[in-house]
Scaffold this motif. Structure first.
Motif, PDB file in Angstrom:
ATOM      1  N   ASP A 118      74.768  -3.904 -37.528  1.00 17.52           N
ATOM      2  CA  ASP A 118      74.966  -5.311 -37.590  1.00 17.52           C
ATOM      3  C   ASP A 118      76.464  -5.814 -37.426  1.00 17.52           C
ATOM      4  N   ASP A 119      77.356  -4.928 -38.205  1.00 15.17           N
ATOM      5  CA  ASP A 119      78.613  -4.837 -38.208  1.00 15.17           C
ATOM      6  C   ASP A 119      79.347  -4.507 -37.059  1.00 15.17           C
ATOM      7  N   GLY A 120      78.490  -3.926 -35.933  1.00 19.04           N
ATOM      8  CA  GLY A 120      79.219  -3.555 -34.665  1.00 19.04           C
ATOM      9  C   GLY A 120      79.484  -2.436 -34.588  1.00 19.04           C
ATOM     10  N   ALA A 121      79.492  -1.669 -35.963  1.00 25.78           N
ATOM     11  CA  ALA A 121      79.970  -0.254 -35.809  1.00 25.78           C
ATOM     12  C   ALA A 121      78.743   0.722 -35.359  1.00 25.78           C
ATOM     13  N   ALA A 122      79.313   1.956 -34.598  1.00 22.96           N
ATOM     14  CA  ALA A 122      78.421   2.616 -33.954  1.00 22.96           C
ATOM     15  C   ALA A 122      77.912   3.948 -34.957  1.00 22.96           C
ATOM     16  N   LYS A 123      76.902   4.301 -35.241  1.00 23.57           N
ATOM     17  CA  LYS A 123      76.310   5.452 -36.252  1.00 23.57           C
ATOM     18  C   LYS A 123      75.604   6.252 -35.597  1.00 23.57           C
ATOM     19  N   VAL A 124      75.976   7.500 -35.628  1.00 16.35           N
ATOM     20  CA  VAL A 124      75.060   8.430 -34.949  1.00 16.35           C
ATOM     21  C   VAL A 124      73.964   9.001 -35.879  1.00 16.35           C
ATOM     22  N   THR A 125      73.020   8.975 -35.566  1.00 17.89           N
ATOM     23  CA  THR A 125      71.595   9.670 -36.237  1.00 17.89           C
ATOM     24  C   THR A 125      71.022  10.899 -35.712  1.00 17.89           C
ATOM     25  N   GLN A 126      70.285  11.390 -36.304  1.00 10.91           N
ATOM     26  CA  GLN A 126      69.571  12.396 -35.658  1.00 10.91           C
ATOM     27  C   GLN A 126      68.049  12.113 -35.607  1.00 10.91           C
ATOM     28  N   GLN A 127      67.378  12.375 -34.509  1.00 16.20           N
ATOM     29  CA  GLN A 127      65.892  12.383 -34.386  1.00 16.20           C
ATOM     30  C   GLN A 127      65.429  13.723 -34.509  1.00 16.20           C
ATOM     31  N   ILE A 128      64.425  13.965 -35.321  1.00 18.57           N
ATOM     32  CA  ILE A 128      63.832  15.306 -35.394  1.00 18.57           C
ATOM     33  C   ILE A 128      62.224  15.101 -34.969  1.00 18.57           C
ATOM     34  N   LYS A 129      61.898  15.743 -33.769  1.00 22.45           N
ATOM     35  CA  LYS A 129      60.651  15.551 -33.398  1.00 22.45           C
ATOM     36  C   LYS A 129      59.928  17.056 -33.289  1.00 22.45           C
ATOM     37  N   LEU A 130      58.719  17.246 -33.801  1.00 17.68           N
ATOM     38  CA  LEU A 130      57.954  18.494 -33.655  1.00 17.68           C
ATOM     39  C   LEU A 130      57.033  18.069 -32.793  1.00 17.68           C
ATOM     40  N   PHE A 131      56.809  19.357 -31.649  1.00 22.13           N
ATOM     41  CA  PHE A 131      55.891  19.209 -30.807  1.00 22.13           C
ATOM     42  C   PHE A 131      54.966  20.427 -31.229  1.00 22.13           C
ATOM     43  N   ILE A 132      53.606  20.160 -31.318  1.00 23.74           N
ATOM     44  CA  ILE A 132      52.631  20.990 -31.745  1.00 23.74           C
ATOM     45  C   ILE A 132      51.190  20.669 -31.075  1.00 23.74           C
ATOM     46  N   SER A 133      50.408  21.622 -31.024  1.00 21.12           N
ATOM     47  CA  SER A 133      48.929  21.609 -30.600  1.00 21.12           C
ATOM     48  C   SER A 133      48.374  20.341 -30.930  1.00 21.12           C
ATOM     49  N   PRO A 134      47.356  19.702 -30.173  1.00 21.42           N
ATOM     50  CA  PRO A 134      46.832  18.351 -30.613  1.00 21.42           C
ATOM     51  C   PRO A 134      45.741  18.574 -31.676  1.00 21.42           C
ATOM     52  N   GLU A 135      45.230  19.688 -31.644  1.00 23.10           N
ATOM     53  CA  GLU A 135      44.004  20.079 -32.596  1.00 23.10           C
ATOM     54  C   GLU A 135      44.608  20.415 -34.213  1.00 23.10           C
ATOM     55  N   ILE A 136      45.845  20.390 -34.528  1.00 21.85           N
ATOM     56  CA  ILE A 136      46.501  20.557 -35.727  1.00 21.85           C
ATOM     57  C   ILE A 136      46.553  19.141 -36.336  1.00 21.85           C
ATOM     58  N   GLU A 137      45.894  18.913 -37.338  1.00 24.30           N
ATOM     59  CA  GLU A 137      45.981  17.793 -38.198  1.00 24.30           C
ATOM     60  C   GLU A 137      46.968  17.917 -39.254  1.00 24.30           C
ATOM     61  N   GLY A 139      55.943   9.438 -39.664  1.00 21.15           N
ATOM     62  CA  GLY A 139      55.192   8.648 -38.860  1.00 21.15           C
ATOM     63  C   GLY A 139      53.758   9.136 -38.302  1.00 21.15           C
ATOM     64  N   PHE A 140      53.068   8.223 -37.580  1.00 21.10           N
ATOM     65  CA  PHE A 140      51.924   8.569 -36.883  1.00 21.10           C
ATOM     66  C   PHE A 140      52.346   9.651 -35.520  1.00 21.10           C
ATOM     67  N   PRO A 141      51.639  10.307 -35.359  1.00 20.76           N
ATOM     68  CA  PRO A 141      52.005  11.405 -34.367  1.00 20.76           C
ATOM     69  C   PRO A 141      51.627  10.425 -32.770  1.00 20.76           C
ATOM     70  N   ALA A 142      52.338  10.982 -31.926  1.00 24.15           N
ATOM     71  CA  ALA A 142      52.148  10.440 -30.508  1.00 24.15           C
ATOM     72  C   ALA A 142      51.311  11.558 -29.927  1.00 24.15           C
ATOM     73  N   MET A 143      50.025  11.259 -29.782  1.00 22.33           N
ATOM     74  CA  MET A 143      48.914  11.967 -29.374  1.00 22.33           C
ATOM     75  C   MET A 143      48.935  11.967 -27.652  1.00 22.33           C
ATOM     76  N   HIS A 144      48.848  13.262 -27.309  1.00 25.94           N
ATOM     77  CA  HIS A 144      48.733  13.334 -25.557  1.00 25.94           C
ATOM     78  C   HIS A 144      47.686  14.428 -25.499  1.00 25.94           C
ATOM     79  N   THR A 145      47.172  14.232 -24.241  1.00 25.90           N
ATOM     80  CA  THR A 145      46.241  15.452 -24.073  1.00 25.90           C
ATOM     81  C   THR A 145      46.642  16.900 -24.343  1.00 25.90           C
TER      82      THR A 145
END
Length: 118
Positions: free
Chosen positions: A57-76, A98-104
């Protein structure tokens, strides 16, 4: 297995262990407590780490990391699970954020570092 899934899974160079909190009752005291239980172990996956620049909000740029796991759709992977990923020879503990982004052919799950390991 279709060619697309085979191609995606050929990039799985990491391994993970999924741990959930399970209610356990002591047979002597009848006290119920939560204990860590391994649900899945040594599962092929791929960890993707990217840096994202966000302007606050104050206009300063902040670098954050996004960590994403790719895994088989059958693993709950349930909410609140601990996920230990072996990536480039290092074991790091994460939690599902968060909720997984489910793909085929795969699912994508955003992870956060587990506080005790941050």
């Amino acid at each position: 297995m279709n060619a697309t899934r085979k191609a995606i899974e050929s990039m799985y160079c990491d391994r993970c262990t999924i741990i959930e909190k399970i209610e356990d009752t002591d047979p002597i005291t009848n006290v119920t407590s939560l204990k860590d239980m391994i649900i899945h172990e040594d599962i092929p996956c791929r960890l993707s780490i990217s840096n994202i620049t966000v302007t606050s909000d104050d206009g300063a740029a902040k670098v954050t990391q996004q960590i994403k796991l790719f895994i088989s759709p059958e693993i709950e992977i349930r909410a609140g699970s601990k996920i230990i990923v072996t990536h480039s020879g290092n074991k790091v503990a994460y939690k599902k954020s968060g909720f997984p982004a489910m793909h085929t052919n795969h699912q994508e799950i955003i992870l956060d570092l587990l506080e005790e390991h941050a």
